[in-house]
Design a protein around this motif. Structure first.
Motif, short mmCIF file in Angstrom:
data_model
loop_
_atom_site.label_atom_id
_atom_site.label_comp_id
_atom_site.label_asym_id
_atom_site.label_seq_id
_atom_site.Cartn_x
_atom_site.Cartn_y
_atom_site.Cartn_z
N LEU A 92 89.50 69.01 28.85
CA LEU A 92 89.97 68.49 30.13
C LEU A 92 89.55 69.42 31.25
CD1 LEU A 92 91.82 66.57 31.83
CD2 LEU A 92 93.72 68.09 31.22
N LEU A 93 88.91 68.87 32.28
CA LEU A 93 88.59 69.60 33.50
C LEU A 93 89.59 69.22 34.58
CD1 LEU A 93 86.81 71.24 35.50
CD2 LEU A 93 85.37 69.19 35.72
N ILE A 94 90.18 70.22 35.22
CA ILE A 94 91.18 69.99 36.25
C ILE A 94 90.70 70.61 37.55
CG2 ILE A 94 93.56 70.47 36.98
CD1 ILE A 94 94.19 70.70 33.92
N GLY A 127 80.63 69.50 27.81
CA GLY A 127 81.11 68.41 28.63
C GLY A 127 82.61 68.19 28.52
N ALA A 128 83.11 67.29 29.40
CA ALA A 128 84.55 67.02 29.47
C ALA A 128 84.87 65.62 28.96
CB ALA A 128 85.03 67.15 30.91
N ASP A 129 85.92 65.54 28.15
CA ASP A 129 86.43 64.22 27.75
C ASP A 129 87.22 63.58 28.88
OD1 ASP A 129 85.77 64.12 24.76
OD2 ASP A 129 86.81 66.05 24.93
N GLY A 130 87.86 64.41 29.70
CA GLY A 130 88.66 63.90 30.81
C GLY A 130 88.56 64.83 32.00
N ILE A 131 88.67 64.27 33.20
CA ILE A 131 88.67 65.06 34.44
C ILE A 131 89.82 64.56 35.31
CG2 ILE A 131 87.41 65.71 36.52
CD1 ILE A 131 84.81 65.15 35.00
N LYS A 148 80.09 61.07 26.92
CA LYS A 148 80.14 59.62 26.69
C LYS A 148 81.57 59.22 26.36
CE LYS A 148 75.48 58.25 25.49
NZ LYS A 148 74.60 57.57 24.51
N ASP A 149 81.98 58.08 26.90
CA ASP A 149 83.34 57.58 26.78
C ASP A 149 84.35 58.49 27.47
OD1 ASP A 149 82.77 55.20 25.16
OD2 ASP A 149 82.32 56.62 23.56
N GLY A 150 83.87 59.33 28.38
CA GLY A 150 84.76 60.21 29.13
C GLY A 150 85.59 59.44 30.15
N ARG A 151 86.70 60.08 30.58
CA ARG A 151 87.64 59.44 31.49
C ARG A 151 87.78 60.28 32.76
NH1 ARG A 151 88.33 60.46 26.17
NH2 ARG A 151 90.42 61.32 26.41
N LEU A 152 87.63 59.63 33.90
CA LEU A 152 87.81 60.29 35.19
C LEU A 152 89.08 59.73 35.84
CD1 LEU A 152 86.97 62.00 37.64
CD2 LEU A 152 85.41 60.15 38.29
N ARG A 182 79.36 55.09 29.46
CA ARG A 182 80.54 54.28 29.15
C ARG A 182 81.80 54.94 29.74
NH1 ARG A 182 77.87 54.42 24.01
NH2 ARG A 182 79.47 55.83 23.20
N ALA A 183 81.65 55.41 30.98
CA ALA A 183 82.72 56.15 31.63
C ALA A 183 83.88 55.23 32.00
CB ALA A 183 82.20 56.84 32.88
N HIS A 184 85.07 55.74 31.84
CA HIS A 184 86.29 55.04 32.25
C HIS A 184 86.80 55.74 33.50
CE1 HIS A 184 86.89 52.92 28.29
NE2 HIS A 184 86.04 53.86 27.94
N ILE A 185 86.91 55.01 34.60
CA ILE A 185 87.33 55.59 35.88
C ILE A 185 88.59 54.88 36.33
CG2 ILE A 185 86.69 56.04 38.28
CD1 ILE A 185 83.75 55.89 37.35
#
Length: 325
Positions: free
Chosen positions: A143-145, A204-208, A226-230, A253-256
């Motif tokens: 996770l990137l914050i 890379g980050a799974d979530g930001i 890939k398949d990461g969430r922003l 395949r980003a989820h925003i």
């Protein structure tokens, strides 16, 4: 009672103290004698006229508080006069008394003072709903914050550490780097380093979790897996992202997702509160999650100084108004 109001949007000089009648709790509400009230970025934006107000809410600022229940409205169960609680308000916490929906009110976690508990509602509702309530971030992920030393940032880091989620955090100086490293994060000085390049170099980050918005959008996409969430929850860097490569969103395949807390309806806030009480409150009580960090408290009549402190942007953690004296 007395409360803090404003004449018109503007600087801290528009804030003033006025007399007002103590409000009556309506059905499903509690009347709380305020002990501590949180000062948050949305308060600053509201003062500046830059925060859209939902229809029907009080114009008095203040989205969180702790204190003692002094009266119950009709159809309230599970609480009693004299209970010490903290609550997410729909506004109105900048006052000696405030009515709050019982469904948005929580008991103090074991081991928490009224002061510590006052720092919980706004940050835990926000972080929990966006990152953890539905299993959005999971053990073993990265996770990137952004805004790592904000109240929201530190809470996200603390919960992630308890759940064994690897974390990166962007901050603006060496002191803040040391602070987030104590929460187990890899610190990134965003003024001197390319956060996207650093996160990519580590896989890379799974979530930001992003409080910045437009200015970071391209870099966020660049370092997502890939398949990461922003998760977009703030727009301090603007709400427009120019020249976005939409193909990159598709290829990754980003989820925003985006959300605001104040715009959620009562049922949504009640669901978050119930999830917090069932899942997060026990691990706050047993110490697995670090307590919120208090940057400074101000006597409530010094609200202008508290707002000025947030305007500077140099604080670490939370700022409170003290109504307890």
């Amino acid at each position: 009672m007395q409360r803090i109001n404003m004449t018109h949007p503007g600087g801290v000089d528009v804030l003033y103290i006025e007399d007002a009648a103590i409000p009556e709790p309506q059905a499903g509400e509690l009347l709380i004698k305020t002990a501590w009230a949180g000062v948050n970025r949305p308060d600053i934006m509201q003062r500046e006229g830059a925060y859209p107000m939902p229809a029907g809410v009080t114009p008095i600022m203040g989205l969180e508080l702790s204190g003692e229940i002094v009266a119950l409205g009709a159809d309230v169960s599970g609480f009693a006069v004299g209970d010490r609680v903290c609550a997410l308000t729909d506004g109105g916490a900048y006052a000696e008394y405030c009515t709050v929906k019982a469904s948005q009110t929580l008991p103090l976690p074991a081991g928490y003072s009224l002061q510590k508990a006052a720092m919980l509602p706004e940050i835990t509702f926000t972080v929990w709903a966006n990152l953890f309530m539905h299993g959005q971030m999971r053990t073993g992920e990265t996770l990137l914050i952004h805004g790592g030393t904000s109240g929201i940032g530190l809470t996200a880091l603390a919960i992630a550490q308890a759940l064994h989620i690897r974390t990166f955090a962007t901050v603006g100086n060496a002191e803040k780097m040391c602070f987030v490293e104590a929460y187990g994060a890899t610190a990134i000085h965003y003024k001197t380093d390319d956060f996207a390049a650093i996160v990519k170099a580590h896989g890379g980050a799974d979530g930001i979790l992003d409080l910045v918005g437009g200015r970071y959008f391209a870099q966020n996409l660049d370092c997502l897996k890939k398949d990461g969430r922003l998760y977009l929850i703030g727009f301090m860097g603007g709400n427009i992202a120019p020249e976005v490569d939409l193909l990159k969103i598709a290829v990754k395949r980003a989820h925003i997702t985006g959300s605001t807390l104040r715009g959620r309806n009562s049922d949504e806030k009640a669901a978050i509160a119930a999830s917090l009480r069932e899942t997060l409150w026990p691990i706050l009580a047993d110490g697995r999650v670090a307590k919120p960090h208090l940057h400074r408290s101000y006597p409530w009549r010094e609200v202008a100084a508290a707002h000025t402190e947030i305007d500077r942007g140099t604080h670490i953690g939370k700022i409170l108004l003290d109504f307890s004296a």
